[in-house]
Design an enzyme around this catalytic site. Structure first.
Site, short mmCIF file in Angstrom:
data_model
loop_
_atom_site.label_atom_id
_atom_site.label_comp_id
_atom_site.label_asym_id
_atom_site.label_seq_id
_atom_site.Cartn_x
_atom_site.Cartn_y
_atom_site.Cartn_z
N LYS A 14 3.19 4.39 -1.25
CA LYS A 14 3.28 5.31 -2.39
C LYS A 14 4.62 6.02 -2.29
O LYS A 14 4.90 6.68 -1.29
CB LYS A 14 2.16 6.34 -2.39
CG LYS A 14 0.75 5.76 -2.52
CD LYS A 14 0.11 5.56 -1.19
CE LYS A 14 -1.33 5.09 -1.35
NZ LYS A 14 -1.89 4.55 -0.09
N ASP B 173 0.45 17.44 20.02
CA ASP B 173 0.92 18.63 20.75
C ASP B 173 1.42 19.73 19.81
O ASP B 173 2.16 20.61 20.25
CB ASP B 173 2.02 18.25 21.74
CG ASP B 173 1.52 17.35 22.86
OD1 ASP B 173 0.30 17.32 23.09
OD2 ASP B 173 2.35 16.67 23.49
N HIS C 95 0.81 -1.21 0.00
CA HIS C 95 0.00 0.00 0.00
C HIS C 95 0.85 1.26 0.00
O HIS C 95 0.35 2.37 0.11
CB HIS C 95 -0.91 -0.02 1.25
CG HIS C 95 -2.02 0.96 1.23
ND1 HIS C 95 -2.13 1.97 2.16
CD2 HIS C 95 -3.08 1.10 0.40
CE1 HIS C 95 -3.22 2.69 1.92
NE2 HIS C 95 -3.80 2.19 0.85
N HIS D 259 -8.97 11.63 2.47
CA HIS D 259 -8.16 10.41 2.33
C HIS D 259 -6.80 10.56 3.01
O HIS D 259 -5.98 9.65 2.98
CB HIS D 259 -7.98 10.13 0.83
CG HIS D 259 -7.39 8.79 0.51
ND1 HIS D 259 -6.10 8.63 0.05
CD2 HIS D 259 -7.91 7.54 0.58
CE1 HIS D 259 -5.86 7.36 -0.17
NE2 HIS D 259 -6.93 6.67 0.14
N LYS E 139 -3.77 10.63 5.63
CA LYS E 139 -3.38 9.75 6.73
C LYS E 139 -2.36 10.52 7.57
O LYS E 139 -1.15 10.39 7.37
CB LYS E 139 -2.77 8.45 6.23
CG LYS E 139 -3.71 7.62 5.31
CD LYS E 139 -3.38 7.86 3.87
CE LYS E 139 -3.97 6.85 2.91
NZ LYS E 139 -5.29 6.41 3.07
N ASP F 209 16.54 10.96 -8.68
CA ASP F 209 17.98 11.25 -8.63
C ASP F 209 18.57 11.04 -7.24
O ASP F 209 19.65 11.57 -6.94
CB ASP F 209 18.26 12.68 -9.09
CG ASP F 209 18.03 12.86 -10.58
OD1 ASP F 209 18.03 11.85 -11.31
OD2 ASP F 209 17.82 14.01 -11.03
#
Length: 509
Positions: free
Chosen positions: A243, A434, A241, A427, A429, A248
């Site tokens: 991404k 704090d 899952h 979507h 995450k 370079d």
């Protein structure tokens, strides 16, 4: 995102075939004793395997109930969705290549400056749990929504000079996907090495027609755990899952955004799509590069010429693993979770949540927390810590959406504020603690991300992008509906039943 829909279709097909097969068998004299025996033996055999599988007790119980009450279909569903996949075909090549690669990397690893861990002691605790060493010279830039992310990615791709590494769970074949694919093809035709890695299930809509132009332009293409057919998936769990883009060896991207037009708000059902990504420069990019290469080596075949030494021998290592320190910028760490191996992200979350003194802010599209994380949130809420969670106003998965809403009443009782994003779908995450510690990555706040998927997240301590994240949270709160008791009291009995039903299966989602 559409894994659940594929599961539903598979289950429907299994039910139809099962009913047909049972009808056929019952029509044949003398087979009833055989069927009764099979109905007893199959649950015992499958149940034995489930008991010794390394999954959460809640998932074991759900599978055992399914196998017990629907012996044939329950067992078949477990084979498709529940069992730990066996990878004997690649394990020998994978273990050798990755071991050689890691040995070469460790020999050249840049030691983290002592003053970073001295200033941020929590980084030491996370490192003991499996995180990378903390770095104080990696720049971070928050990218909010698809327009910012894709514009920045395409610009950096166009300026690449040596290599581009691309890895996605979901890579579609629509307008933005073609635009990025064509940008990769252009750079490959100009002698930039391009490697393209996609998850075999999440990106199963990718066809040979889409991939052929990449291959014709000498782009290296691999699928992570490919599937034979979408309706015959024997390794539905344990997907990659993550991404990740590395350019370079100097620039990296990771976060919640896959590649598809829906991330630009072009999916009419969900409308506006709110997400968060991260652009990084500096020494932590080396760790992201290492992660990509290990995934790439795993996905390769026995006759593949892409071996470990193309990345980490004395000639190539300086080309792929670059020491490029940026100005002082707090501290950053990489946390990676691999199914069946570690729970670094879960353990890191537990450690950071326990340290919260003032606030815990979370955005997640799927709020299906394991019991230990749920307990920590509840304790924090009762202690008077400002706990806020932003979830979607509309869901992209029916089961997950209703399982998420099941937790609202329980959380409100513990003084936790729940916000439903009013621009429909969020979507991102992200976690902000704090106002000083942040997590941005690919992991949702659910069972699947904590235990079943390959996931990654970046922990940040007082970096320049934390202020950006705090501003994004405040905007999300303003654009959301705060859930209160009057809304929960209006729920119909039917909706409560649906939420309770989905909650039962939440460990399997």
């Amino acid at each position: 995102m559409y894994l659940l829909k594929r599961r539903v279709w598979q289950l429907l097909i299994m039910i139809v075939l099962g009913i047909f097969l049972l009808g056929l068998l019952y029509s044949i004299d003398g087979l009833i004793p055989f069927l009764v025996g099979a109905a007893i033996l199959i649950p015992l055999i499958v149940g034995w395997h489930i008991l010794f599988d390394h999954v959460q007790p809640q998932a074991k119980l759900a599978w055992l109930l399914a196998v017990l009450f629907i012996p044939f279909l329950g067992a078949l569903a477990w084979v498709l969705f529940g069992r730990t996949p066996r990878r004997h075909r690649r394990i020998k090549r994978t273990s050798t290549e990755i071991r050689m690669f890691r040995q070469a990397i460790e020999a050249e690893r840049i030691e983290t400056a002592n003053d970073v861990s001295d200033r941020f002691p929590l980084t030491r605790a996370l490192e003991k749990l499996g995180a990378t060493g903390a770095d104080g010279h990696t720049s971070t830039k928050l990218l909010v929504n698809g327009e910012e992310k894709f514009d920045a990615v395409i610009k950096d791709i166009e300026q690449a000079t040596h290599h581009i590494h691309v890895q996605y769970y979901l890579f579609r074949t629509d307008e933005i996907s073609l635009k990025i694919r064509d940008a990769l093809i252009k750079r490959s035709n100009e002698n930039v090495t391009v490697r393209f890695l996609y998850d075999g299930l999440g990106s199963q809509e990718i066809s040979e027609a889409f991939l052929e132009p990449l291959r014709e332009s000498r782009v290296h293409v691999e699928a992570f755990d490919p599937v034979v057919h979408p309706l015959l998936v024997f390794n539905a769990n344990f997907r990659n899952h993550q991404k990740l883009i590395v350019i370079d060896g100097r620039i990296a991207y990771t976060g919640g955004l896959n590649v598809g037009d829906e991330y630009l708000g072009k999916y009419k059902k969900l409308g506006f799509w709110r997400d968060t990504h991260l652009r990084l420069e500096g020494p932590l990019v080396r760790e992201l590069q290492r992660l990509f290469v290990e995934n790439w080596l795993y996905a390769g075949h026995e006759d593949d010429t892409e071996r470990w030494d193309l990345f980490a021998d004395s000639k190539h290592l300086p080309e792929y693993f670059i020491d490029d320190p940026q100005p002082d910028n707090g501290a950053t760490q990489l946390l990676v979770t691999s199914p069946g191996k570690d729970v670094t992200i879960r353990d890191g979350l537990i450690t950071l949540l326990m340290e919260a003194k003032e606030s815990i802010w979370i955005t997640t599209p799927y709020l299906i927390p394991p019991p230990e994380l749920l307990a920590l949130l509840e304790v924090a809420g009762r202690r008077g810590i400002d706990v806020r969670i932003v979830v979607p106003g509309k869901g992209d998965e029916w089961f997950s959406f209703h399982a998420t809403e099941y937790y609202f009443e329980q959380l409100l009782k513990r003084n936790i504020r729940i916000y439903k994003y009013n621009r429909h779908f969020i979507h991102a995450k992200t976690v902000l603690i704090d106002g000083k510690i942040a997590l941005v990555g690919t992991a949702n706040f659910d069972f699947r991300s904590m235990y079943l998927n390959h996931e990654m997240t970046i922990a940040q301590y007082e970096t320049s992008s934390i202020q950006q994240l705090q501003e994004a949270f405040l905007k999300d709160f303003d654009e959301s509906i705060l859930i209160d008791w009057s809304m929960l009291r209006k729920k119909s009995s039917g909706k409560r039943f649906i939420e309770a039903f989905c909650h039962i299966f939440s460990p399997l989602l």
